[in-house]
Design a protein around this motif. Structure first.
Motif: not given
Length: 428
Positions: A126-130, A342-353, A376-381
């Motif tokens: 279920g993890w975000n692939k990016g 609950k984490y996403a709600a606690a940060t009010e969407g400031a950070l992506l779970p 959905p199109v996030g990536k890393i180095t």
């Protein structure tokens, strides 16, 4: 919640080898004065809301009688050296937060437990692939993604209204809008874009279907001289032509959110959530009222936004943990869908779970909404221990960008940068 992302987005530095001779046993371990076994968790200051962390620990301790979770907050400044030392000791923290660009460096030393056999219980599918990419190295899983954040375009609603434009969906619409902003107010910058905002450039290169460096057999090689890199840099150059920002500085020199935008004359800029908040606060202190709108960095076509760099953190288990199985259970609980919701709600969407299904529904028109649209199109180095060497000053990607913006041929500048990248990225 905000400042930590400065460090999480682009950490450079070498880590020394860590001997990996821990035991999988949960016998022994650290105990407190009352005889309770102690599970030690290191998190960075500001990463976890206290109430959320307390709920996770309460649920864990209810399941494991006689086990107490001890959370120790750390500072980003000097954290690499502190983690390197801790992982080499006999009693390291059992679970620890790592910046996503740091994780590969610690994994290659043997300091992190191999979690490959725990994918099902950790919620891997279920993890975000990016976000997932930074947690794996050479086919093995060494951590779980926790949270991330990405940049969006922040714009002055009044300036956009005056120019008669709305949030663009494509690169072509974006450029057309900048032209109209320039015509509507020649004294204002349609966009503030420093010459060395290389994370923004990386997104354009990913949109071209390539990367900053590529695996070549058992080695890595720089890719800034490729046709895709040249195309990406040419688009960056076109955008930057609508800005008077310095060509030889990045977004933090001067700090765009607090030193540039509050002074006025900036119709739009590209930044992180903490930067948008910082600009709003700075303008308020100056007696001004910010009225910002937000949209994802536009893509080449309207069907998806432009690619963005995910700055964030992962959660790992120390190879030498004396409570390894308990640590894995805590990690599965904290990084699982229920608590991440609950984490996403606690940060009010400031950070992506880490799980897209756990995403908080942000307010319409908010920074969080624009950030989530690009998730959905996030990536890393590039995921390799040697990448940290590439980012070490002087950063060859920054130098390359400045050269091109000042008139040097993009391919030639890329070839020079690739030589530096090749040398650094393959260092042992």
């Amino acid at each position: 919640m905000k400042r930590k992302l400065i460090a999480a987005v682009g950490v450079a530095g070498m880590v020394v080898s860590v001997a990996a001779c821990g035991s999988d046993s949960d016998k022994g371990g650290k105990t407190d004065a009352s005889g309770n076994k102690t599970l030690t968790v290191w998190v960075m200051d500001g990463s976890a809301p206290d109430a959320w962390m307390a709920e996770v620990n309460k649920a864990f301790e209810a399941k494991h009688k006689g086990v107490k979770v001890k959370v120790e907050k750390q500072q980003w400044n000097g954290i690499q050296e502190k983690v390197t030392t801790a992982l080499s000791e006999d009693t390291p923290p059992d679970v620890l937060e790592l910046g996503n660009t740091q994780t590969a460096g610690y994994a290659v030393t043997g300091g992190l437990a191999d979690l490959s056999g725990d994918k099902a219980t950790l919620g891997y599918d279920g993890w975000n692939k990016g976000m997932l990419a930074s947690n794996e190295l050479d086919g093995k899983l060494y951590s779980a993604p926790w949270y991330a954040a990405n940049r969006v375009v922040v714009y002055d609603k009044a300036a956009y209204k005056k120019a008669g434009i709305s949030a663009p969906k494509t690169r072509a619409e974006w450029i057309d809008g900048l032209k109209k902003l320039k015509a509507a107010d020649p004294k204002s910058q349609p966009i503030y874009l420093p010459g060395q905002s290389w994370y923004v450039y990386a997104g354009f290169l990913w949109d071209e279907g390539s990367d900053l460096a590529l695996k070549d057999g058992d080695k890595w090689k720089g890719n800034l001289s490729s046709a895709q890199a040249v195309s990406a840099m040419n688009f960056y150059k076109e955008l930057q032509s609508y800005s008077t920002a310095p060509k030889d500085k990045d977004e933090a020199t001067p700090q765009q959110s607090t030193d540039v935008v509050p002074k006025g004359g900036v119709a739009s800029w590209i930044g992180l959530g903490w930067e948008a908040g910082g600009a709003i606060d700075a303008m308020k202190k100056a007696g001004k009222t910010a009225d910002f709108g937000y949209f994802p960095i536009p893509g080449k076509t309207a069907d998806k936004p432009g690619s963005v760099f995910f700055g964030g953190s992962n959660l790992a288990v120390s190879e030498r943990s004396q409570n390894k199985e308990l640590a894995k259970e805590w990690l599965a609980l904290a990084a699982g869908k229920d608590h991440m919701t609950k984490y996403a709600a606690a940060t009010e969407g400031a950070l992506l779970p880490n799980n897209d299904a756990a995403q908080f529904k942000p307010a319409a028109g908010s920074f969080a909404e624009a950030m989530a649209l690009a998730a959905p199109v996030g990536k890393i180095t590039p995921v390799t221990p040697g990448w940290a060497n590439v980012e070490t000053a002087p950063n060859p990607i920054k130098d390359y960008m400045t050269k091109v913006l000042k008139g040097e041929d993009a391919k030639a500048a890329g070839e020079a940068a690739d030589k530096v990248i090749n040398e650094r990225i393959n260092q042992k």
